[in-house]
Design an enzyme around this catalytic site. Structure first.
Site, PDB file in Angstrom:
ATOM      1  N   LYS A   1      -0.094 -42.368   8.214  1.00 16.75           N
ATOM      2  CA  LYS A   1      -1.279 -42.881   7.487  1.00 16.75           C
ATOM      3  C   LYS A   1      -2.523 -43.014   8.372  1.00 16.75           C
ATOM      4  CE  LYS A   1       1.112 -42.187   4.787  1.00 16.75           C
ATOM      5  NZ  LYS A   1       0.762 -40.936   4.117  1.00 16.75           N
ATOM      6  N   HIS A  48       5.484 -37.756  14.597  1.00 20.23           N
ATOM      7  CA  HIS A  48       5.095 -39.168  14.505  1.00 20.23           C
ATOM      8  C   HIS A  48       5.766 -39.966  15.629  1.00 20.23           C
ATOM      9  CE1 HIS A  48       2.875 -38.946  10.822  1.00 20.23           C
ATOM     10  NE2 HIS A  48       3.890 -38.643  10.055  1.00 20.23           N
TER      11      HIS A  48
HETATM   12  P1  A3P Z   1      -6.262 -43.518   2.522  1.00 22.20           P
HETATM   13  O1  A3P Z   1      -4.970 -43.901   1.877  1.00 22.20           O
HETATM   14  O2  A3P Z   1      -6.912 -44.653   3.237  1.00 22.20           O
HETATM   15  O3  A3P Z   1      -7.202 -42.852   1.591  1.00 22.20           O
HETATM   16  P2  A3P Z   1      -1.633 -39.331   6.699  1.00 22.20           P
HETATM   17  O4  A3P Z   1      -2.092 -37.952   6.478  1.00 22.20           O
HETATM   18  O5  A3P Z   1      -1.426 -39.665   8.162  1.00 22.20           O
HETATM   19  O6  A3P Z   1      -0.470 -39.664   5.861  1.00 22.20           O
HETATM   20  O7  A3P Z   1      -2.825 -40.285   6.283  1.00 22.20           O
HETATM   21  C1  A3P Z   1      -3.216 -40.396   4.930  1.00 22.20           C
HETATM   22  C2  A3P Z   1      -4.627 -40.924   4.887  1.00 22.20           C
HETATM   23  O8  A3P Z   1      -5.537 -39.872   5.242  1.00 22.20           O
HETATM   24  C3  A3P Z   1      -5.003 -41.372   3.480  1.00 22.20           C
HETATM   25  O9  A3P Z   1      -5.933 -42.448   3.649  1.00 22.20           O
HETATM   26  C4  A3P Z   1      -5.666 -40.118   2.936  1.00 22.20           C
HETATM   27  O10 A3P Z   1      -6.500 -40.333   1.835  1.00 22.20           O
HETATM   28  C5  A3P Z   1      -6.430 -39.647   4.167  1.00 22.20           C
HETATM   29  N1  A3P Z   1      -6.772 -38.212   4.097  1.00 22.20           N
HETATM   30  C6  A3P Z   1      -5.994 -37.184   3.686  1.00 22.20           C
HETATM   31  N2  A3P Z   1      -6.669 -36.031   3.722  1.00 22.20           N
HETATM   32  C7  A3P Z   1      -7.902 -36.318   4.148  1.00 22.20           C
HETATM   33  C8  A3P Z   1      -9.077 -35.529   4.368  1.00 22.20           C
HETATM   34  N3  A3P Z   1      -9.091 -34.227   4.142  1.00 22.20           N
HETATM   35  N4  A3P Z   1     -10.177 -36.158   4.814  1.00 22.20           N
HETATM   36  C9  A3P Z   1     -10.183 -37.494   5.041  1.00 22.20           C
HETATM   37  N5  A3P Z   1      -9.111 -38.286   4.845  1.00 22.20           N
HETATM   38  C10 A3P Z   1      -7.975 -37.707   4.405  1.00 22.20           C
END
Ligand code: A3P
Length: 324
Positions: free
Chosen positions: A71, A135
């Site tokens: 995340k 991770h």
């Molecule tokens: P939020 O839940 O705060 O919106 P991970 O990829 O490590 O699982 O993290 C997920 C987080 O990255 C989520 O945050 C998601 O919305 C955000 N995210 C995914 N794709 C993204 C993008 N292209 N640009 C910015 N944030 C992104």
């Protein structure tokens, strides 16, 4: 996610090592404590397998490993790094670019899961330089990767943990734990018992490695990427040894990569609206995309909760040069 038995039968050779690790269930996920970190039970086997001789063997001609706490912007970093490194074969403006057909997680393999499932042979098939993701904390990676002596380069993405925990809460709610309270997730982060935790140690290990060996470990921040993606993309390209040429700059390739990997573009792709990710536990593709902003925690947490978590991290980071 429910830790139900999966049809995948992982290799059994590390069963004894895994069952000797302390276990606990956090948000319905079984975690194991391995060398001071809480990792998914199903991935603990992967951590052991990766570290042993013949596990993750870095290639002499270079590998690039993306690393993060869940995340923290992993999906975005995967898309960006893939778009940068594959741009000769797949120009970012191309209508049939893999990122317009596939979920970013299908473009960059998660080694933790592959080793856990005994499917790591697929890594041998990847062309050099291999682009992979983990991770795992730095200290759970093979020694030659962790100490920088192999050719493997690491790109770490760090995010404000208040936003990461709110993101985790939404992610788990969207994947079957509708009744999970934010308080539960908050406490697991503060106690260091969340997946990948203690988060401060995870972040600090990569931070220190980036300071000690900047040509081997690049430390990026999610908030910085939001503020100026073009700068971070140039830094990333330089770091992996594929800097943008002046003709690429003039042609607007950097902006094309920003657009290709933007939240707006990725969520509009069919591959990100349907399907799921995972071998042992399935996570829907669309749950990897939500708001993608900085500061969303303020909507869900009290200022006191925010201050408390900040104080923990500030204390842990004290003297390291890392700011929160
Ligand atoms: P939020 O839940 O705060 O919106 P991970 O990829 O490590 O699982 O993290 C997920 C987080 O990255 C989520 O945050 C998601 O919305 C955000 N995210 C995914 N794709 C993204 C993008 N292209 N640009 C910015 N944030 C992104």
């Amino acid at each position: 996610p429910t830790p139900t038995p999966s049809p995948v039968r992982p290799p059994t050779e590390h069963d004894a090592a895994v069952s000797a690790m302390p276990a606990r269930v956090v948000h319905n996920l079984k975690l194991r404590q391995h060398q001071g970190y809480w990792v998914l039970d199903t991935w603990a086997r992967g951590a052991v397998a990766m570290q042993r001789g013949g596990g993750l063997v870095p290639r002499a001609d270079g590998d690039v490993l993306l690393a993060s706490l869940p995340k923290s912007g992993t999906t975005w970093l995967k898309a960006l790094a893939f778009a940068v490194m594959a741009r000769a074969a797949h120009p970012p403006a191309s209508p049939d670019h893999p990122l317009r057909r596939l979920n970013p997680h299908d473009c960059v393999p998660l080694i933790d899961r592959l080793f856990a499932a005994g499917r790591d042979a697929v890594l041998d098939e990847l062309p050099s330089p291999r682009l992979m993701c983990t991770h795992m904390p730095l200290s759970l990676l093979p020694a030659t990767v962790a100490d920088g002596s192999s050719g493997c380069k690491i790109i770490y993405i760090c995010r404000d943990q208040k936003d990461a925990l709110v993101s985790m809460w939404h992610f788990l709610k969207r994947n079957g734990l509708q009744n999970l309270s934010l308080q539960e997730v908050y406490e697991s982060f503060c106690e260091g018992t969340c997946f990948g935790g203690p988060v401060w140690n995870h972040i600090l290990e990569y931070w220190r490695a980036s300071k000690a060996n900047p040509s081997r470990v690049l430390f990026l921040r999610y908030e910085q990427l939001l503020q100026d993606p073009t700068d971070s993309i140039r830094e990333l390209a330089e770091f992996v040894g594929q800097p943008f040429t002046s003709s690429e700059e003039e042609a607007g390739v950097v902006t094309e990569i920003v657009e290709l990997c933007s939240m707006e573009n990725l969520v509009s792709q069919k591959a990100n609206k349907e399907g799921s990710q995972g071998v042992f536990i399935k996570f829907s593709h669309n749950s990897y995309f939500r708001k993608g902003v900085a500061g969303d925690w303020m909507i869900h947490m009290t200022p006191e909760m925010g201050k408390h978590l900040d104080a923990i991290l500030r204390d842990k980071f004290d003297g390291s040069g890392l700011t929160i």
